[in-house]
Design a protein around this motif. Structure first.
Motif, short mmCIF file in Angstrom:
data_model
loop_
_atom_site.label_atom_id
_atom_site.label_comp_id
_atom_site.label_asym_id
_atom_site.label_seq_id
_atom_site.Cartn_x
_atom_site.Cartn_y
_atom_site.Cartn_z
N UNK A 99 3.43 -4.35 -8.75
CA UNK A 99 2.00 -4.46 -8.59
C UNK A 99 1.55 -3.37 -7.61
N UNK A 100 0.96 -2.31 -8.16
CA UNK A 100 0.50 -1.18 -7.33
C UNK A 100 -0.93 -0.86 -7.78
N UNK A 101 -1.85 -0.68 -6.83
CA UNK A 101 -3.22 -0.37 -7.23
C UNK A 101 -3.28 0.94 -8.02
N UNK A 102 -4.07 0.96 -9.07
CA UNK A 102 -4.20 2.16 -9.91
C UNK A 102 -4.62 3.38 -9.10
N UNK A 103 -5.43 3.15 -8.04
CA UNK A 103 -5.92 4.29 -7.25
C UNK A 103 -4.80 4.94 -6.44
N UNK A 104 -3.66 4.27 -6.33
CA UNK A 104 -2.53 4.86 -5.58
C UNK A 104 -1.62 5.71 -6.48
N UNK A 105 -1.89 5.71 -7.77
CA UNK A 105 -1.02 6.42 -8.70
C UNK A 105 -1.73 7.71 -9.13
N UNK A 106 -1.24 8.82 -8.63
CA UNK A 106 -1.91 10.11 -8.83
C UNK A 106 -1.13 10.90 -9.88
N UNK A 107 -1.51 10.67 -11.11
CA UNK A 107 -0.79 11.26 -12.24
C UNK A 107 -1.15 12.72 -12.43
N UNK B 191 5.54 -2.62 0.40
CA UNK B 191 4.08 -2.76 0.38
C UNK B 191 3.45 -1.70 -0.53
N UNK B 192 3.50 -1.92 -1.83
CA UNK B 192 3.07 -0.90 -2.80
C UNK B 192 1.61 -0.51 -2.61
N UNK B 193 0.81 -1.43 -2.05
CA UNK B 193 -0.62 -1.08 -1.84
C UNK B 193 -0.81 0.00 -0.78
N UNK B 194 0.26 0.29 -0.02
CA UNK B 194 0.18 1.35 1.00
C UNK B 194 0.91 2.62 0.55
N UNK B 195 1.39 2.60 -0.68
CA UNK B 195 2.18 3.75 -1.13
C UNK B 195 1.40 4.56 -2.17
N UNK C 194 12.25 1.10 1.39
CA UNK C 194 11.78 -0.14 2.03
C UNK C 194 11.75 0.05 3.55
N UNK C 195 12.82 0.64 4.09
CA UNK C 195 12.92 0.87 5.53
C UNK C 195 11.78 1.79 6.01
N UNK C 196 11.57 2.88 5.29
CA UNK C 196 10.53 3.84 5.67
C UNK C 196 9.16 3.15 5.67
N UNK C 197 8.89 2.37 4.63
CA UNK C 197 7.59 1.69 4.54
C UNK C 197 7.42 0.73 5.71
N UNK C 198 8.50 0.04 6.09
CA UNK C 198 8.40 -0.89 7.23
C UNK C 198 8.17 -0.15 8.53
N UNK C 199 8.85 0.99 8.68
CA UNK C 199 8.71 1.76 9.92
C UNK C 199 7.30 2.34 10.10
N UNK C 200 6.59 2.54 8.99
CA UNK C 200 5.28 3.19 9.04
C UNK C 200 4.17 2.26 9.48
N UNK C 201 4.49 1.00 9.70
CA UNK C 201 3.46 0.05 10.11
C UNK C 201 2.39 -0.05 9.05
N UNK C 202 1.11 0.14 9.47
CA UNK C 202 0.02 -0.04 8.51
C UNK C 202 -0.37 1.25 7.80
N UNK C 203 0.30 2.32 8.15
CA UNK C 203 -0.17 3.59 7.58
C UNK C 203 0.32 3.77 6.13
N UNK C 204 -0.44 4.53 5.38
CA UNK C 204 -0.05 4.78 3.99
C UNK C 204 1.08 5.79 3.93
N UNK C 205 1.87 5.68 2.86
CA UNK C 205 3.00 6.61 2.66
C UNK C 205 2.70 7.47 1.44
#
Ligand code: 6PG
Length: 248
Positions: free
Chosen positions: A103-111, A68-72, A30-41
Protein backbone atom coordinates in the motif's frame (compact mmCIF):
# COMPACT_ATOMS: atom_id res chain seq x y z
CA UNK A 1 36.46 10.79 -3.47
CA UNK A 2 34.82 10.83 -6.84
CA UNK A 3 34.36 8.40 -9.67
CA UNK A 4 36.96 10.05 -11.82
CA UNK A 5 39.91 10.10 -9.42
CA UNK A 6 39.96 6.30 -9.43
CA UNK A 7 40.10 6.21 -5.64
CA UNK A 8 36.51 5.43 -4.87
CA UNK A 9 36.04 3.00 -2.07
CA UNK A 10 33.80 0.07 -2.87
CA UNK A 11 32.17 -1.85 -0.05
CA UNK A 12 31.87 -5.41 -1.29
CA UNK A 13 29.05 -7.50 0.14
CA UNK A 14 29.07 -11.13 -0.91
CA UNK A 15 26.16 -13.52 -0.30
CA UNK A 16 25.70 -17.28 -0.61
CA UNK A 17 22.53 -16.85 -2.64
CA UNK A 18 20.37 -14.27 -4.33
CA UNK A 19 17.78 -14.98 -1.62
CA UNK A 20 20.23 -14.05 1.14
CA UNK A 21 21.13 -10.90 -0.79
CA UNK A 22 17.46 -9.93 -1.20
CA UNK A 23 16.71 -10.58 2.49
CA UNK A 24 19.58 -8.33 3.56
CA UNK A 25 18.63 -5.56 1.11
CA UNK A 26 15.00 -5.58 2.28
CA UNK A 27 16.16 -5.47 5.90
CA UNK A 28 18.47 -2.54 5.04
CA UNK A 29 15.58 -0.54 3.56
CA UNK A 30 13.47 -1.14 6.68
CA UNK A 31 16.39 -0.02 8.85
CA UNK A 32 17.01 3.11 6.77
CA UNK A 33 13.32 4.07 6.88
CA UNK A 34 13.30 3.66 10.66
CA UNK A 35 16.46 5.71 11.09
CA UNK A 36 14.99 8.58 9.05
CA UNK A 37 12.28 9.29 11.62
CA UNK A 38 9.46 11.24 9.99
CA UNK A 39 11.35 12.38 6.97
CA UNK A 40 10.60 11.10 3.49
CA UNK A 41 13.04 8.78 1.72
CA UNK A 42 13.93 9.16 -1.95
CA UNK A 43 14.91 5.97 -3.70
CA UNK A 44 16.01 5.36 -7.31
CA UNK A 45 15.09 1.92 -8.64
CA UNK A 46 16.67 -0.22 -11.31
CA UNK A 47 15.44 -2.79 -13.78
CA UNK A 48 17.12 -6.18 -13.98
CA UNK A 49 16.70 -9.66 -12.57
CA UNK A 50 18.57 -9.15 -9.30
CA UNK A 51 16.63 -6.06 -8.18
CA UNK A 52 13.41 -7.90 -9.10
CA UNK A 53 14.08 -10.49 -6.38
CA UNK A 54 14.60 -7.67 -3.87
CA UNK A 55 11.27 -6.09 -4.88
CA UNK A 56 9.54 -9.45 -4.45
CA UNK A 57 11.00 -9.77 -0.96
CA UNK A 58 9.94 -6.22 -0.07
CA UNK A 59 6.38 -7.16 -1.01
CA UNK A 60 6.37 -9.83 1.72
CA UNK A 61 6.20 -9.53 5.49
CA UNK A 62 7.66 -8.03 7.59
CA UNK A 63 8.49 -5.39 4.95
CA UNK A 64 5.08 -5.13 3.32
CA UNK A 65 3.54 -3.70 6.48
CA UNK A 66 6.73 -2.77 8.37
CA UNK A 67 8.12 -0.24 5.87
CA UNK A 68 6.40 3.18 6.05
CA UNK A 69 5.62 3.24 2.31
CA UNK A 70 3.74 6.54 2.67
CA UNK A 71 7.11 8.18 3.40
CA UNK A 72 8.94 6.55 0.52
CA UNK A 73 9.20 8.18 -2.89
CA UNK A 74 10.16 5.85 -5.71
CA UNK A 75 11.88 6.96 -8.92
CA UNK A 76 13.44 4.98 -11.76
CA UNK A 77 17.10 5.27 -12.76
CA UNK A 78 16.23 4.22 -16.31
CA UNK A 79 13.38 3.03 -18.47
CA UNK A 80 12.89 1.30 -21.78
CA UNK A 81 10.77 3.26 -24.26
CA UNK A 82 7.72 1.03 -24.13
CA UNK A 83 4.31 1.45 -22.48
CA UNK A 84 4.00 0.39 -18.81
CA UNK A 85 2.15 -2.86 -19.67
CA UNK A 86 4.95 -4.03 -21.98
CA UNK A 87 7.01 -6.99 -20.68
CA UNK A 88 10.22 -4.92 -21.08
CA UNK A 89 8.99 -2.02 -18.94
CA UNK A 90 11.04 -1.46 -15.79
CA UNK A 91 8.03 0.23 -14.22
CA UNK A 92 5.89 -2.77 -15.18
CA UNK A 93 8.37 -5.10 -13.51
CA UNK A 94 8.39 -3.11 -10.25
CA UNK A 95 4.64 -2.73 -10.42
CA UNK A 96 4.12 -6.48 -10.77
CA UNK A 97 6.71 -7.52 -8.18
CA UNK A 98 6.14 -4.80 -5.57
CA UNK A 99 3.71 -1.94 -6.13
CA UNK A 100 0.63 -4.08 -6.76
CA UNK A 101 1.29 -5.93 -3.49
CA UNK A 102 1.88 -3.06 -1.05
CA UNK A 103 0.00 0.00 0.00
CA UNK A 104 1.86 3.06 -1.31
CA UNK A 105 0.24 6.38 -2.24
CA UNK A 106 0.15 6.92 -6.01
CA UNK A 107 1.74 10.35 -5.56
CA UNK A 108 4.89 8.66 -4.20
CA UNK A 109 5.42 6.63 -7.37
CA UNK A 110 7.30 8.73 -9.91
CA UNK A 111 7.20 6.71 -13.09
CA UNK A 112 9.42 7.40 -16.10
CA UNK A 113 6.91 7.35 -18.94
CA UNK A 114 8.41 5.06 -21.57
CA UNK A 115 5.48 5.65 -23.91
CA UNK A 116 6.33 9.35 -24.35
CA UNK A 117 8.91 10.87 -26.72
CA UNK A 118 12.26 10.03 -25.05
CA UNK A 119 13.81 13.52 -25.22
CA UNK A 120 10.62 15.19 -23.96
CA UNK A 121 10.15 12.64 -21.22
CA UNK A 122 13.81 12.97 -20.13
CA UNK A 123 13.24 16.70 -19.73
CA UNK A 124 9.95 16.25 -17.90
CA UNK A 125 11.46 13.63 -15.58
CA UNK A 126 14.41 15.87 -14.83
CA UNK A 127 11.93 18.57 -13.75
CA UNK A 128 10.00 16.10 -11.61
CA UNK A 129 13.18 14.93 -9.86
CA UNK A 130 14.31 18.53 -9.27
CA UNK A 131 10.88 19.42 -7.86
CA UNK A 132 10.55 16.47 -5.47
CA UNK A 133 14.02 15.31 -4.41
CA UNK A 134 15.89 17.56 -1.93
CA UNK A 135 19.06 19.10 -3.31
CA UNK A 136 22.55 19.02 -1.85
CA UNK A 137 24.74 22.16 -1.70
CA UNK A 138 25.83 21.54 -5.29
CA UNK A 139 22.23 22.18 -6.38
CA UNK A 140 21.89 18.60 -7.63
CA UNK A 141 19.09 16.42 -6.20
CA UNK A 142 20.42 13.93 -3.69
CA UNK A 143 18.76 10.52 -3.53
CA UNK A 144 18.97 8.64 -0.24
CA UNK A 145 19.60 5.38 -2.03
CA UNK A 146 20.00 4.40 -5.67
CA UNK A 147 19.68 0.78 -6.79
CA UNK A 148 21.61 -0.22 -9.90
CA UNK A 149 22.30 -3.39 -11.89
CA UNK A 150 25.33 -4.35 -13.98
CA UNK A 151 25.23 -5.66 -17.53
CA UNK A 152 27.84 -8.11 -18.86
CA UNK A 153 29.05 -5.25 -21.13
CA UNK A 154 29.69 -3.06 -18.08
CA UNK A 155 26.59 -0.89 -18.47
CA UNK A 156 24.56 0.33 -15.56
CA UNK A 157 21.18 2.07 -15.60
CA UNK A 158 20.97 2.78 -19.38
CA UNK A 159 24.48 4.20 -19.52
CA UNK A 160 26.23 2.10 -22.16
CA UNK A 161 29.97 1.93 -22.91
CA UNK A 162 31.06 4.69 -25.27
CA UNK A 163 27.72 6.51 -25.21
CA UNK A 164 27.41 10.30 -25.25
CA UNK A 165 25.29 10.26 -22.11
CA UNK A 166 28.45 9.42 -20.14
CA UNK A 167 29.84 12.87 -20.94
CA UNK A 168 26.80 14.67 -19.59
CA UNK A 169 27.68 17.21 -16.91
CA UNK A 170 24.48 19.26 -16.62
CA UNK A 171 21.44 17.22 -17.53
CA UNK A 172 20.40 14.69 -14.91
CA UNK A 173 18.20 12.68 -17.24
CA UNK A 174 18.65 12.07 -20.99
CA UNK A 175 17.40 9.95 -23.88
CA UNK A 176 19.63 6.95 -24.68
CA UNK A 177 19.89 4.08 -27.12
CA UNK A 178 20.75 0.46 -26.48
CA UNK A 179 23.83 -0.03 -28.71
CA UNK A 180 23.01 -3.53 -29.95
CA UNK A 181 19.25 -3.51 -30.35
CA UNK A 182 19.02 0.21 -31.24
CA UNK A 183 16.04 0.40 -28.87
CA UNK A 184 15.34 3.70 -27.20
CA UNK A 185 15.75 4.23 -23.50
CA UNK A 186 15.73 7.07 -20.97
CA UNK A 187 18.39 7.22 -18.30
CA UNK A 188 19.56 9.23 -15.33
CA UNK A 189 23.11 10.45 -15.74
CA UNK A 190 26.33 10.28 -13.72
CA UNK A 191 26.02 13.75 -12.09
CA UNK A 192 22.72 12.71 -10.53
CA UNK A 193 23.64 9.14 -9.67
CA UNK A 194 26.99 10.08 -8.15
CA UNK A 195 25.35 12.70 -5.95
CA UNK A 196 23.38 10.05 -4.03
CA UNK A 197 24.01 9.33 -0.35
CA UNK A 198 24.17 5.60 -1.06
CA UNK A 199 24.54 3.65 -4.28
CA UNK A 200 24.19 -0.12 -4.43
CA UNK A 201 24.96 -2.18 -7.50
CA UNK A 202 23.20 -5.56 -7.31
CA UNK A 203 24.89 -8.33 -9.26
CA UNK A 204 24.20 -12.06 -9.40
CA UNK A 205 24.99 -14.96 -11.69
CA UNK A 206 28.16 -16.44 -13.11
CA UNK A 207 27.78 -14.63 -16.44
CA UNK A 208 28.70 -11.45 -14.55
CA UNK A 209 31.93 -12.98 -13.20
CA UNK A 210 34.18 -11.65 -15.92
CA UNK A 211 33.02 -8.04 -15.88
CA UNK A 212 33.00 -7.99 -12.07
CA UNK A 213 36.61 -9.21 -12.01
CA UNK A 214 37.71 -6.72 -14.67
CA UNK A 215 36.29 -3.74 -12.81
CA UNK A 216 37.08 -4.76 -9.24
CA UNK A 217 40.62 -5.81 -10.08
CA UNK A 218 41.07 -2.56 -11.98
CA UNK A 219 42.20 -4.34 -15.15
CA UNK A 220 43.66 -1.99 -17.75
CA UNK A 221 40.92 -0.21 -19.64
CA UNK A 222 38.27 -0.93 -17.01
CA UNK A 223 37.60 2.81 -16.59
CA UNK A 224 35.70 2.76 -19.87
CA UNK A 225 32.90 0.76 -18.29
CA UNK A 226 29.99 2.90 -17.10
CA UNK A 227 29.71 0.85 -13.90
CA UNK A 228 33.32 1.79 -13.13
CA UNK A 229 32.33 5.47 -13.34
CA UNK A 230 29.89 5.08 -10.49
CA UNK A 231 31.36 6.57 -7.34
CA UNK A 232 29.45 8.95 -5.10
CA UNK A 233 31.16 12.29 -4.52
CA UNK A 234 30.01 12.21 -0.90
CA UNK A 235 28.34 8.92 -0.17
CA UNK A 236 28.60 5.16 0.07
CA UNK A 237 29.19 2.80 -2.85
CA UNK A 238 28.32 -0.87 -2.37
CA UNK A 239 28.57 -3.82 -4.72
CA UNK A 240 26.16 -6.52 -3.56
CA UNK A 241 27.04 -9.83 -5.21
CA UNK A 242 26.24 -13.49 -4.92
CA UNK A 243 29.11 -15.98 -4.86
CA UNK A 244 28.73 -16.96 -8.50
CA UNK A 245 29.28 -13.38 -9.64
CA UNK A 246 32.60 -13.33 -7.78
CA UNK A 247 33.92 -16.65 -9.11
CA UNK A 248 36.68 -14.87 -11.02
C1 6PG B 1 17.78 -2.14 -17.45
C2 6PG B 1 18.56 -1.98 -16.20
C3 6PG B 1 20.00 -2.42 -16.37
C4 6PG B 1 20.11 -3.72 -15.62
C5 6PG B 1 21.34 -4.50 -16.00
C6 6PG B 1 21.44 -5.81 -15.26
O1 6PG B 1 16.74 -1.56 -17.55
O2 6PG B 1 18.21 -2.91 -18.32
O3 6PG B 1 18.31 -0.91 -15.42
O4 6PG B 1 20.98 -1.52 -16.01
O5 6PG B 1 20.10 -3.48 -14.25
O6 6PG B 1 21.24 -4.77 -17.38
O7 6PG B 1 20.32 -6.60 -15.53
P1 6PG B 1 20.19 -8.10 -15.00
O8 6PG B 1 20.18 -8.07 -13.51
O9 6PG B 1 18.87 -8.56 -15.55
O10 6PG B 1 21.34 -8.84 -15.57
Amino acid sequence: MGAKDGKKKIEKRIFDSIKALADTAAEALLKLANEMGDRSLFIGLSGGNTPRVIYQRLAEEPYKSGIPWNRIHLFWGDERCVPPQHPDSNFGMVSESLLSRISIPGKNVHRLKGENRPDEEAEAYEKEIRKIVPKSKSGIPRFDWIFLGLGTDGHTASLFPGSKSLEETKRICVAAIHPESGRKRITCTLPLINNAARISIFITGKDKGEIVAEILKGKEGHVKYPAAMIGPSDGILEWWMDKSATRR
